[in-house]
Write a protein that holds these residues in place. Structure first.
Motif, PDB file in Angstrom:
ATOM      1  N   LEU A  49       4.629   8.496  -2.382  1.00 45.66           N
ATOM      2  CA  LEU A  49       3.611   7.914  -3.265  1.00 45.66           C
ATOM      3  C   LEU A  49       2.214   8.347  -2.838  1.00 45.66           C
ATOM      4  O   LEU A  49       1.942   8.483  -1.650  1.00 45.66           O
ATOM      5  N   PRO A  50       1.314   8.530  -3.785  1.00 49.26           N
ATOM      6  CA  PRO A  50      -0.081   8.798  -3.407  1.00 49.26           C
ATOM      7  C   PRO A  50      -0.690   7.562  -2.735  1.00 49.26           C
ATOM      8  O   PRO A  50      -0.433   6.433  -3.161  1.00 49.26           O
TER       9      PRO A  50
ATOM     10  N   ALA B 138      -3.634   7.899   5.651  1.00 42.12           N
ATOM     11  CA  ALA B 138      -3.272   6.758   4.806  1.00 42.12           C
ATOM     12  C   ALA B 138      -2.068   7.123   3.946  1.00 42.12           C
ATOM     13  O   ALA B 138      -1.204   6.280   3.672  1.00 42.12           O
ATOM     14  N   ALA B 139      -1.998   8.384   3.541  1.00 45.41           N
ATOM     15  CA  ALA B 139      -0.877   8.821   2.697  1.00 45.41           C
ATOM     16  C   ALA B 139       0.454   8.666   3.422  1.00 45.41           C
ATOM     17  O   ALA B 139       1.454   8.239   2.827  1.00 45.41           O
TER      18      ALA B 139
ATOM     19  N   SER C 136      -3.603   6.612  -2.953  1.00 46.17           N
ATOM     20  CA  SER C 136      -4.580   5.972  -3.846  1.00 46.17           C
ATOM     21  C   SER C 136      -3.958   4.849  -4.684  1.00 46.17           C
ATOM     22  O   SER C 136      -4.686   4.090  -5.312  1.00 46.17           O
ATOM     23  N   PHE C 137      -2.636   4.733  -4.691  1.00 52.28           N
ATOM     24  CA  PHE C 137      -2.014   3.619  -5.414  1.00 52.28           C
ATOM     25  C   PHE C 137      -2.377   2.270  -4.810  1.00 52.28           C
ATOM     26  O   PHE C 137      -2.393   1.271  -5.506  1.00 52.28           O
ATOM     27  N   VAL C 138      -2.614   2.250  -3.520  1.00 58.12           N
ATOM     28  CA  VAL C 138      -2.866   0.957  -2.875  1.00 58.12           C
ATOM     29  C   VAL C 138      -4.110   0.911  -2.005  1.00 58.12           C
ATOM     30  O   VAL C 138      -4.528  -0.160  -1.581  1.00 58.12           O
ATOM     31  N   THR C 139      -4.701   2.052  -1.726  1.00 55.67           N
ATOM     32  CA  THR C 139      -5.853   2.017  -0.815  1.00 55.67           C
ATOM     33  C   THR C 139      -6.872   3.084  -1.186  1.00 55.67           C
ATOM     34  O   THR C 139      -6.508   4.144  -1.725  1.00 55.67           O
ATOM     35  N   ASN C 140      -8.115   2.790  -0.892  1.00 51.29           N
ATOM     36  CA  ASN C 140      -9.181   3.784  -1.073  1.00 51.29           C
ATOM     37  C   ASN C 140      -9.547   4.455   0.251  1.00 51.29           C
ATOM     38  O   ASN C 140     -10.499   5.231   0.302  1.00 51.29           O
ATOM     39  N   LEU C 141      -8.815   4.140   1.298  1.00 52.94           N
ATOM     40  CA  LEU C 141      -9.081   4.767   2.591  1.00 52.94           C
ATOM     41  C   LEU C 141      -8.854   6.275   2.500  1.00 52.94           C
ATOM     42  O   LEU C 141      -7.876   6.723   1.902  1.00 52.94           O
TER      43      LEU C 141
ATOM     44  N   CYS D 246      -9.955  -5.002  -8.541  1.00 52.88           N
ATOM     45  CA  CYS D 246      -8.567  -4.730  -8.188  1.00 52.88           C
ATOM     46  C   CYS D 246      -8.260  -5.072  -6.738  1.00 52.88           C
ATOM     47  O   CYS D 246      -9.118  -5.010  -5.873  1.00 52.88           O
ATOM     48  N   LEU D 247      -7.005  -5.381  -6.518  1.00 58.35           N
ATOM     49  CA  LEU D 247      -6.513  -5.562  -5.161  1.00 58.35           C
ATOM     50  C   LEU D 247      -6.396  -4.201  -4.497  1.00 58.35           C
ATOM     51  O   LEU D 247      -5.930  -3.252  -5.114  1.00 58.35           O
ATOM     52  N   ARG D 248      -6.822  -4.097  -3.261  1.00 62.89           N
ATOM     53  CA  ARG D 248      -6.632  -2.891  -2.468  1.00 62.89           C
ATOM     54  C   ARG D 248      -6.231  -3.328  -1.066  1.00 62.89           C
ATOM     55  O   ARG D 248      -6.551  -4.440  -0.641  1.00 62.89           O
ATOM     56  N   LEU D 249      -5.559  -2.464  -0.377  1.00 66.78           N
ATOM     57  CA  LEU D 249      -5.075  -2.821   0.946  1.00 66.78           C
ATOM     58  C   LEU D 249      -5.984  -2.352   2.076  1.00 66.78           C
ATOM     59  O   LEU D 249      -5.630  -2.502   3.245  1.00 66.78           O
TER      60      LEU D 249
ATOM     61  N   VAL E  98       1.468   5.009   3.564  1.00 64.85           N
ATOM     62  CA  VAL E  98       2.027   4.539   2.298  1.00 64.85           C
ATOM     63  C   VAL E  98       3.431   5.110   2.109  1.00 64.85           C
ATOM     64  O   VAL E  98       4.362   4.397   1.707  1.00 64.85           O
TER      65      VAL E  98
END
Lengths: 304, 227
Positions: free
Chosen positions: A220-221, A208-209, A223-228, A25-28, A212
């Motif tokens: 938005l959580p 990170a939250a 975790s939708f775009v990053t695992n940081l 998956c793509l992550r930022l 976003v």
């Protein structure tokens, strides 16, 4: 066939299939780290690339008062990696000096932040305090790839080095600028090799939250775009050490209200002081304040 | 702001930019309700305009949808956001298109699309729901051509965001205009939308093309097959 297509097998296939699918998956996460300016050597004062500001000759550091060396750190998967660091001051005096451990922002390398490190080396007077700066994994000439755990390991490696030179916890001050606020908060809240005495945060981000949420406008959580997992706003709650927070009121990258104020508010330690720098944006707080005022406010905090 | 700062922000801002526009990676699903029992599947490609190699191009976000006419005035639809899926997020919008007004003589109509955006991530299982409401005005020119315009609205139901801070904005308005050409069973559409006009795109999103340095202008291409 009947045995193959039972619910358990379908569940296993779905589980492993989804993991396989999402593993690509793509992550930022990597967007946080800006290592685009590649260098073959550190140039310090001779660096001609873009910098936030350049200091005049009065801020020059004698060669004998700067050391460049490598530290042993660990990657997120526990592999050894060599990272670069520089110390401004008399290394023979570390055991009796007070040292500012400077955690730089997300951009490029130590050459970019060299002027800021020199400014810190002039707080109080030239070399009143030692300054240690490092390039995180993947930054500058440091080996490896940037990662959140790598940031923490690298700063802890710097602390191990200071400890090996005889520095005690009481004389260690950590300074985090922008992304550098993450290892600063993390290691102040959850000490590893050393327990810092005071914390200085310039333009910190909350989490990170918040990044976003600020970007989307919606709650938005992350975790939708990053695992940081960077969460300064929560980690700072565990920091009892004195805090000095500096933030530009016009910071258009890390909003002072959604980021800095939240971190400052959540600190419930023994002492804290805020410097909201009118008109300053993300990168020019020392300029907006004036170098003299900037050094003085840091001195006031350190000696408080 | 000096050049150095701009460059600094330009890179890191990708973090934000993708987030903003992931939310709006699709055009209006159904503008004019299908006939009762009629079905349609569609896919779209497109997103906010960015400057790439000196030329403006839309980011190629994709989603796919299915729609079915419940009666002559109401069509239900559901979608899968493929770009969100690429981030490990299952995102769908489920809703209906309801005709509010139709004038056969003028070939003019007004429709409303209430929908629910639902997103669940694979990583932590976190879910987010937010309602959406599109209001459309359309005008047909014969059986094949339709021009439409409207307002796409997102609503943030939460009054709190991260760290128990207040969520101050609950309503986002995104105006759009589009054209649909339907020679037979296939329809080909193009829509442009001003995404997040209340959000500053400078200096966070210097690569995005907005209006008055706000939001981003999106361009979407749509392909629909009716059955």
């Amino acid at each position: 066939m009947k045995h193959i297509f039972n619910f358990k097998n379908i569940g296993l296939v779905a589980f492993f299939g989804s993991n396989l699918l999402f593993s690509a998956c793509l992550r930022l996460d990597s967007n946080l780290y800006n290592t685009s300016d590649k260098i073959s050597e550190y140039k310090w004062d001779n660096y001609t690339g873009i910098q936030d500001f350049k200091l005049d000759a009065s801020y020059q550091i004698q060669d004998s008062m700067q050391a460049v060396f490598r530290l042993q750190s660990k990657t997120s998967d526990n592999q050894s990696v060599k990272i670069y660091a520089t110390y401004l001051g008399d290394m023979a005096q570390i055991a009796t000096d007070t040292v500012i451990l400077y955690c730089h922002g997300n951009k490029w390398h130590m050459d970019f932040y060299w002027q800021r490190a020199k400014l810190l080396a002039h707080v109080g007077q030239k070399h009143r305090y030692g300054v240690l700066m490092l390039d995180y994994q993947g930054y500058g000439l440091s080996e490896g790839k940037p990662s959140e755990e790598g940031l923490y390991n690298d700063v802890d490696a710097a602390m191990q080095w200071l400890k090996s030179k005889g520095l005690s916890n009481e004389r260690l001050i950590i300074y985090g600028f922008s992304m550098g606020s993450a290892p600063s908060c993390e290691l102040a809240a959850n000490p590893r090799s050393m327990r810092v005495q005071k914390v200085i945060l310039e333009a910190p981000f909350a989490s990170a939250a918040v990044m976003v949420a600020d970007g989307s406008g919606l709650a938005l959580p992350a975790s939708f775009v990053t695992n940081l997992k960077i969460d300064n706003a929560e980690e700072i709650k565990k920091v009892n050490q004195p805090l000095c927070w500096i933030h530009g009121t016009n910071d258009d990258f890390l909003n002072i209200l959604t980021h800095g104020e939240v971190v400052y508010k959540n600190h419930t330690g023994s002492f804290k002081i805020a410097h909201r720098v009118q008109g300053a944006d993300h990168s020019n707080v020392p300029i907006s304040l004036g170098f003299e005022n900037y050094r003085q406010l840091l001195l006031n905090f350190i000696t408080h | 702001m000096n050049h150095a700062n701009k460059l600094f922000i330009k890179h890191t801002s990708c973090f934000f930019a993708v987030v903003v526009f992931l939310l709006s990676c699709s055009p209006t699903r159904i503008v004019k309700p299908l006939a009762k029992g009629e079905k349609a599947v569609g896919a779209n490609l497109g997103g906010p305009l960015i400057t790439f190699a000196g030329a403006p191009i839309p980011i190629p976000y994709t989603s796919a949808f299915y729609a079915r006419g419940l009666n002559n005035k109401t069509t239900a639809f559901g979608s899968v956001h493929l770009t969100a899926l690429a981030f490990g997020v299952f995102q769908t919008d489920l809703g209906i298109c309801r005709e509010l007004y139709a004038n056969q003589k003028l070939q003019l109509g007004i429709s409303v699309n209430p929908a629910m955006q639902i997103a669940i991530d694979h990583w932590e299982g976190k879910a987010k729901f937010w309602p959406q409401l599109d209001l459309n005005v359309y005008k047909n020119w014969g059986p094949k051509k339709m021009l439409y315009a409207g307002i796409n609205n997102w609503f943030e139901p939460s009054t709190q965001r991260a760290h128990n801070e207040a969520q101050n904005k609950q309503w986002y308005v995104n105006p759009h205009i589009g054209f649909l050409y339907s020679p037979r069973k296939w329809s080909y559409g193009i829509e442009t939308k001003w995404v997040a006009p209340g959000v500053s795109n400078t200096p966070n999103v210097v690569d995005y093309i907005g209006i008055n340095q706000k939001g981003a202008v999106g361009v979407y291409f749509q392909l629909i097959r009716r059955f």
